[in-house]
Design an enzyme around this catalytic site. Structure first.
Site, PDB file in Angstrom:
ATOM      1  N   ASN A  62      60.291 146.786  -3.445  1.00 13.39           N
ATOM      2  CA  ASN A  62      61.346 145.987  -2.839  1.00 13.39           C
ATOM      3  C   ASN A  62      60.827 145.284  -1.589  1.00 13.39           C
ATOM      4  O   ASN A  62      59.998 145.799  -0.853  1.00 13.39           O
ATOM      5  CB  ASN A  62      62.607 146.809  -2.555  1.00 13.39           C
ATOM      6  CG  ASN A  62      62.401 148.021  -1.675  1.00 13.39           C
ATOM      7  OD1 ASN A  62      61.438 148.760  -1.826  1.00 13.39           O
ATOM      8  ND2 ASN A  62      63.326 148.244  -0.759  1.00 13.39           N
ATOM      9  N   GLU A  64      62.485 143.266   1.554  1.00 16.16           N
ATOM     10  CA  GLU A  64      63.713 142.913   2.254  1.00 16.16           C
ATOM     11  C   GLU A  64      63.512 141.705   3.164  1.00 16.16           C
ATOM     12  O   GLU A  64      62.381 141.297   3.445  1.00 16.16           O
ATOM     13  CB  GLU A  64      64.205 144.104   3.081  1.00 16.16           C
ATOM     14  CG  GLU A  64      64.679 145.249   2.223  1.00 16.16           C
ATOM     15  CD  GLU A  64      65.243 146.399   3.027  1.00 16.16           C
ATOM     16  OE1 GLU A  64      65.812 147.298   2.397  1.00 16.16           O
ATOM     17  OE2 GLU A  64      65.118 146.438   4.272  1.00 16.16           O
ATOM     18  N   CYS A  73      64.508 143.286  -5.323  1.00 13.69           N
ATOM     19  CA  CYS A  73      64.280 144.678  -5.726  1.00 13.69           C
ATOM     20  C   CYS A  73      62.910 144.848  -6.382  1.00 13.69           C
ATOM     21  O   CYS A  73      62.333 143.894  -6.912  1.00 13.69           O
ATOM     22  CB  CYS A  73      65.353 145.118  -6.716  1.00 13.69           C
ATOM     23  SG  CYS A  73      67.032 145.073  -6.070  1.00 13.69           S
ATOM     24  N   GLU A  75      62.123 146.408  -9.175  1.00 13.99           N
ATOM     25  CA  GLU A  75      62.141 146.204 -10.618  1.00 13.99           C
ATOM     26  C   GLU A  75      62.002 144.732 -10.975  1.00 13.99           C
ATOM     27  O   GLU A  75      61.213 144.351 -11.842  1.00 13.99           O
ATOM     28  CB  GLU A  75      63.435 146.753 -11.229  1.00 13.99           C
ATOM     29  CG  GLU A  75      63.621 148.239 -11.043  1.00 13.99           C
ATOM     30  CD  GLU A  75      64.382 148.616  -9.777  1.00 13.99           C
ATOM     31  OE1 GLU A  75      64.136 148.014  -8.699  1.00 13.99           O
ATOM     32  OE2 GLU A  75      65.230 149.526  -9.860  1.00 13.99           O
ATOM     33  N   CYS A 112      69.554 149.028 -10.055  1.00 19.30           N
ATOM     34  CA  CYS A 112      70.843 148.452  -9.676  1.00 19.30           C
ATOM     35  C   CYS A 112      71.329 147.526 -10.795  1.00 19.30           C
ATOM     36  O   CYS A 112      70.611 147.246 -11.752  1.00 19.30           O
ATOM     37  CB  CYS A 112      70.719 147.693  -8.354  1.00 19.30           C
ATOM     38  SG  CYS A 112      69.855 146.115  -8.478  1.00 19.30           S
ATOM     39  N   CYS A 115      69.146 144.379 -11.431  1.00 24.65           N
ATOM     40  CA  CYS A 115      67.884 144.732 -12.100  1.00 24.65           C
ATOM     41  C   CYS A 115      68.128 145.105 -13.554  1.00 24.65           C
ATOM     42  O   CYS A 115      67.339 144.758 -14.431  1.00 24.65           O
ATOM     43  CB  CYS A 115      67.189 145.867 -11.360  1.00 24.65           C
ATOM     44  SG  CYS A 115      66.512 145.322  -9.771  1.00 24.65           S
TER      45      CYS A 115
END
Length: 160
Positions: A62, A64, A73, A75, A112, A115
């Site tokens: 990830n 940010e 993210c 994934e 999530c 993803c």
């Protein structure tokens, strides 16, 4: 009216040491990727590793941003890189691991919703299921034989 029951089947390993050797190696790649995540705001680090049918392993973590929606993210970082670098390769397996810099994460952390949708797109594109393994920092590891177990009634191009 008719009631419909939707079920998912998942396998649960007691810990990392129960994983088959190839999956353990893939999870080690995900753990290494997690350590390189950039998460100064959430302090929540996620790593992903993808095994392709050409033998390549692609990782992501990830990333940010102070403007939260601008981050990405682990994934999706990995899956989009795999799609860009190896557009004709199929994704066989994904290993995911997540951990907090504030407390030890012992609960398996699934992808999530965004993803899950991205993984669903690639599973639909390749017309083959993708095995997904996910864990926290320690503890149990969950295996799904297909993204469809994690996202029943998924949205795909057939609706467009």
């Amino acid at each position: 009216m008719k009631e419909v029951k939707i079920e998912s089947k998942l396998s649960v390993f007691d810990d990392f040491n129960e994983l088959p050797p190839d999956v353990a190696k893939l999870m080690e790649n995900a753990i290494e990727a997690r350590h390189n995540a950039y998460a100064p705001y959430s302090k929540f680090l996620v790593g992903a590793a993808i095994l392709l049918d050409n033998g390549e392993v692609v990782t992501g973590n990830n990333q940010e941003n102070a403007s939260y929606p601008s981050g990405l993210c682990a994934e999706r970082t990995a899956i989009y890189y795999a799609g860009a670098k190896f557009p004709n390769a199929k994704i066989l397996k994904m290993a995911l691991t997540a951990g907090s810099q504030i407390q030890t994460t012992k609960t398996p952390i699934p992808p999530c919703g965004a993803c899950r949708q991205a993984i669903a797109e690639y599973e639909f594109k390749q017309d083959d299921p993708i095995e997904i393994y996910f864990m926290g920092e320690t503890g149990k590891v969950v295996k799904s034989d297909s993204l469809a177990n994690l996202l029943p009634l998924g949205f795909d191009k057939s609706f467009l």
